[in-house]
Design a protein around this motif. Structure first.
Motif, PDB file in Angstrom:
ATOM      1  N   PRO A 106       0.836  -1.209   0.000  1.00 35.91           N
ATOM      2  CA  PRO A 106       0.000   0.000   0.000  1.00 35.91           C
ATOM      3  C   PRO A 106       0.872   1.262   0.000  1.00 35.91           C
ATOM      4  N   GLY A 107       0.371   2.306  -0.654  1.00 43.96           N
ATOM      5  CA  GLY A 107       1.111   3.562  -0.698  1.00 43.96           C
ATOM      6  C   GLY A 107       1.365   4.137   0.679  1.00 43.96           C
ATOM      7  N   GLU A 108       0.388   3.964   1.556  1.00 43.60           N
ATOM      8  CA  GLU A 108       0.527   4.479   2.917  1.00 43.60           C
ATOM      9  C   GLU A 108       1.737   3.844   3.623  1.00 43.60           C
ATOM     10  N   ARG A 109       1.861   2.546   3.466  1.00 43.90           N
ATOM     11  CA  ARG A 109       2.964   1.831   4.121  1.00 43.90           C
ATOM     12  C   ARG A 109       4.303   2.253   3.529  1.00 43.90           C
ATOM     13  N   ARG A 110       4.347   2.403   2.217  1.00 42.16           N
ATOM     14  CA  ARG A 110       5.604   2.775   1.559  1.00 42.16           C
ATOM     15  C   ARG A 110       6.019   4.199   1.930  1.00 42.16           C
ATOM     16  N   LEU A 111       5.066   5.105   2.000  1.00 44.55           N
ATOM     17  CA  LEU A 111       5.383   6.478   2.397  1.00 44.55           C
ATOM     18  C   LEU A 111       5.890   6.504   3.837  1.00 44.55           C
ATOM     19  N   TRP A 112       5.233   5.754   4.714  1.00 45.45           N
ATOM     20  CA  TRP A 112       5.651   5.686   6.118  1.00 45.45           C
ATOM     21  C   TRP A 112       7.075   5.150   6.221  1.00 45.45           C
ATOM     22  N   GLU A 113       7.376   4.110   5.462  1.00 44.83           N
ATOM     23  CA  GLU A 113       8.701   3.502   5.492  1.00 44.83           C
ATOM     24  C   GLU A 113       9.778   4.485   5.035  1.00 44.83           C
ATOM     25  N   LEU A 114       9.497   5.246   3.978  1.00 44.46           N
ATOM     26  CA  LEU A 114      10.480   6.215   3.504  1.00 44.46           C
ATOM     27  C   LEU A 114      10.719   7.294   4.553  1.00 44.46           C
ATOM     28  N   CYS A 115       9.648   7.786   5.149  1.00 45.07           N
ATOM     29  CA  CYS A 115       9.790   8.803   6.199  1.00 45.07           C
ATOM     30  C   CYS A 115      10.637   8.275   7.351  1.00 45.07           C
ATOM     31  N   ARG A 116      10.330   7.080   7.792  1.00 44.70           N
ATOM     32  CA  ARG A 116      11.071   6.490   8.912  1.00 44.70           C
ATOM     33  C   ARG A 116      12.557   6.333   8.584  1.00 44.70           C
ATOM     34  N   ALA A 117      12.838   5.755   7.414  1.00 45.00           N
ATOM     35  CA  ALA A 117      14.229   5.509   7.027  1.00 45.00           C
ATOM     36  C   ALA A 117      14.988   6.813   6.833  1.00 45.00           C
ATOM     37  N   ARG A 157       6.528  12.768  -3.346  1.00 44.62           N
ATOM     38  CA  ARG A 157       5.282  13.184  -3.999  1.00 44.62           C
ATOM     39  C   ARG A 157       4.579  11.978  -4.634  1.00 44.62           C
ATOM     40  N   GLN A 158       5.353  11.134  -5.308  1.00 42.22           N
ATOM     41  CA  GLN A 158       4.761   9.961  -5.957  1.00 42.22           C
ATOM     42  C   GLN A 158       4.179   8.982  -4.933  1.00 42.22           C
ATOM     43  N   LEU A 159       4.898   8.796  -3.840  1.00 45.30           N
ATOM     44  CA  LEU A 159       4.398   7.887  -2.812  1.00 45.30           C
ATOM     45  C   LEU A 159       3.169   8.463  -2.123  1.00 45.30           C
ATOM     46  N   LEU A 160       3.145   9.772  -1.926  1.00 46.80           N
ATOM     47  CA  LEU A 160       1.966  10.403  -1.338  1.00 46.80           C
ATOM     48  C   LEU A 160       0.763  10.250  -2.278  1.00 46.80           C
ATOM     49  N   ALA A 161       1.022  10.415  -3.572  1.00 45.35           N
ATOM     50  CA  ALA A 161      -0.061  10.266  -4.556  1.00 45.35           C
ATOM     51  C   ALA A 161      -0.575   8.831  -4.613  1.00 45.35           C
ATOM     52  N   ALA A 162       0.266   7.871  -4.208  1.00 42.91           N
ATOM     53  CA  ALA A 162      -0.131   6.462  -4.237  1.00 42.91           C
ATOM     54  C   ALA A 162      -0.994   6.074  -3.041  1.00 42.91           C
ATOM     55  N   THR A 163      -1.148   6.972  -2.062  1.00 46.89           N
ATOM     56  CA  THR A 163      -2.031   6.692  -0.931  1.00 46.89           C
ATOM     57  C   THR A 163      -3.476   6.966  -1.337  1.00 46.89           C
ATOM     58  N   ARG A 200       0.896  19.276   0.184  1.00 51.58           N
ATOM     59  CA  ARG A 200       1.113  18.203   1.168  1.00 51.58           C
ATOM     60  C   ARG A 200       2.538  17.659   1.052  1.00 51.58           C
ATOM     61  N   THR A 201       3.037  17.557  -0.169  1.00 51.31           N
ATOM     62  CA  THR A 201       4.410  17.082  -0.372  1.00 51.31           C
ATOM     63  C   THR A 201       5.406  18.039   0.272  1.00 51.31           C
ATOM     64  N   ASP A 202       5.202  19.348   0.048  1.00 56.35           N
ATOM     65  CA  ASP A 202       6.082  20.348   0.657  1.00 56.35           C
ATOM     66  C   ASP A 202       6.071  20.229   2.185  1.00 56.35           C
ATOM     67  N   LEU A 203       4.897  20.024   2.749  1.00 55.31           N
ATOM     68  CA  LEU A 203       4.774  19.945   4.204  1.00 55.31           C
ATOM     69  C   LEU A 203       5.436  18.681   4.764  1.00 55.31           C
ATOM     70  N   VAL A 204       5.212  17.554   4.101  1.00 55.79           N
ATOM     71  CA  VAL A 204       5.819  16.305   4.563  1.00 55.79           C
ATOM     72  C   VAL A 204       7.339  16.370   4.427  1.00 55.79           C
ATOM     73  N   ARG A 249      -0.150  11.799   8.939  1.00 50.02           N
ATOM     74  CA  ARG A 249      -1.299  12.639   9.311  1.00 50.02           C
ATOM     75  C   ARG A 249      -1.328  13.910   8.452  1.00 50.02           C
ATOM     76  N   ILE A 250      -0.152  14.488   8.198  1.00 48.65           N
ATOM     77  CA  ILE A 250      -0.076  15.662   7.314  1.00 48.65           C
ATOM     78  C   ILE A 250      -0.551  15.280   5.912  1.00 48.65           C
ATOM     79  N   ALA A 251      -0.173  14.063   5.496  1.00 42.41           N
ATOM     80  CA  ALA A 251      -0.573  13.618   4.167  1.00 42.41           C
ATOM     81  C   ALA A 251      -2.056  13.328   4.059  1.00 42.41           C
ATOM     82  N   GLY A 252      -2.755  13.308   5.201  1.00 44.74           N
ATOM     83  CA  GLY A 252      -4.195  13.072   5.185  1.00 44.74           C
ATOM     84  C   GLY A 252      -4.558  11.617   5.334  1.00 44.74           C
ATOM     85  N   VAL A 253      -3.571  10.800   5.703  1.00 46.58           N
ATOM     86  CA  VAL A 253      -3.833   9.362   5.840  1.00 46.58           C
ATOM     87  C   VAL A 253      -4.405   9.079   7.216  1.00 46.58           C
TER      88      VAL A 253
END
Length: 211
Positions: A99-110, A151-157, A171-175, A207-211
């Motif tokens: 899921p896009g949500e999981r992938r975005l979270w993983e990138l942020c964490r890493a 941006r691409q990962l956020l769009a995939a959520t 949202r991309t700028d904020l994240v 949460r910023i991304a709206g997930v």
């Protein structure tokens, strides 16, 4: 008996200033480690090439066998704060089974772990006014590619896929701003466990991304 080569025009190796304990690093890596320490403790503009060379345990003239100067060291250190995250982002983008949500979270964490997990506060170097110079175009290009991956990962959520382009860009700028800004938060409490901090930041980013 004298040292072999001494007094005969022979070269016994490049002299070292012996101010840094032997680390086993190659000379260029030794210079990067010294620059990382000095740029983040003394400041970039206040650090001379002589100081970097001496901290690396070599003479200033020897330093120029390996690098052209401070700017080259800074450029490489800056890129080291981005390229591992970009490589991971490319892997996450290629894995469309998750899921896009999981992938975005993983990138942020890493990304947070990379920025805050080193022995020096390298993530803060991108704030230097000198980094605006053309010499650092390579860093800016890599950073822009990483931001586009966000941006691409956020769009995939699910939430991101429903956003208009302007909202997605915001949202991309904020994240992305949150992730880059964590180094300033971490600086105020360097003893905070990095893994815990990274997971909390990734939660906040979603949460910023709206997930």
């Amino acid at each position: 008996m004298g040292t072999p080569g001494a007094g005969q025009g022979g070269r016994v190796g490049r002299p070292r200033a012996a101010q840094r304990p032997a680390s086993g690093l190659e000379p260029r890596a030794e210079l990067l480690a010294a620059a990382a320490e000095l740029f983040t403790t003394r400041g970039y503009s206040a650090t001379t090439t002589r100081a970097v060379a001496e901290r690396a345990g070599m003479r200033q003239a020897t330093m120029y066998h390996y690098v052209t100067g401070k700017e080259e060291l800074l450029a490489e250190l800056l890129e080291s704060t981005v390229t591992p995250s970009l490589a991971y982002a490319r892997e996450l983008l290629a894995d469309d089974t998750a899921p896009g949500e999981r992938r975005l979270w993983e990138l942020c964490r890493a990304d947070v772990e990379l920025l805050c997990g080193g022995s020096h506060n390298l993530g803060g170097l991108y704030l230097l006014p000198e980094v605006r110079a053309e010499r650092f175009a390579g860093f800016h290009a890599v950073r822009a590619e990483l931001k586009d991956a966000y941006r691409q990962l956020l769009a995939a959520t699910v939430a991101g896929g429903a956003l208009a382009k302007a909202d997605l860009d915001l949202r991309t700028d904020l994240v992305f701003g949150l992730i880059e800004g964590v180094i300033l938060v971490h600086r105020s409490d360097p003893e905070r466990p990095v893994g815990e901090f990274a997971r909390a930041t990734a939660d906040a980013a979603l949460r910023i991304a709206g997930v």
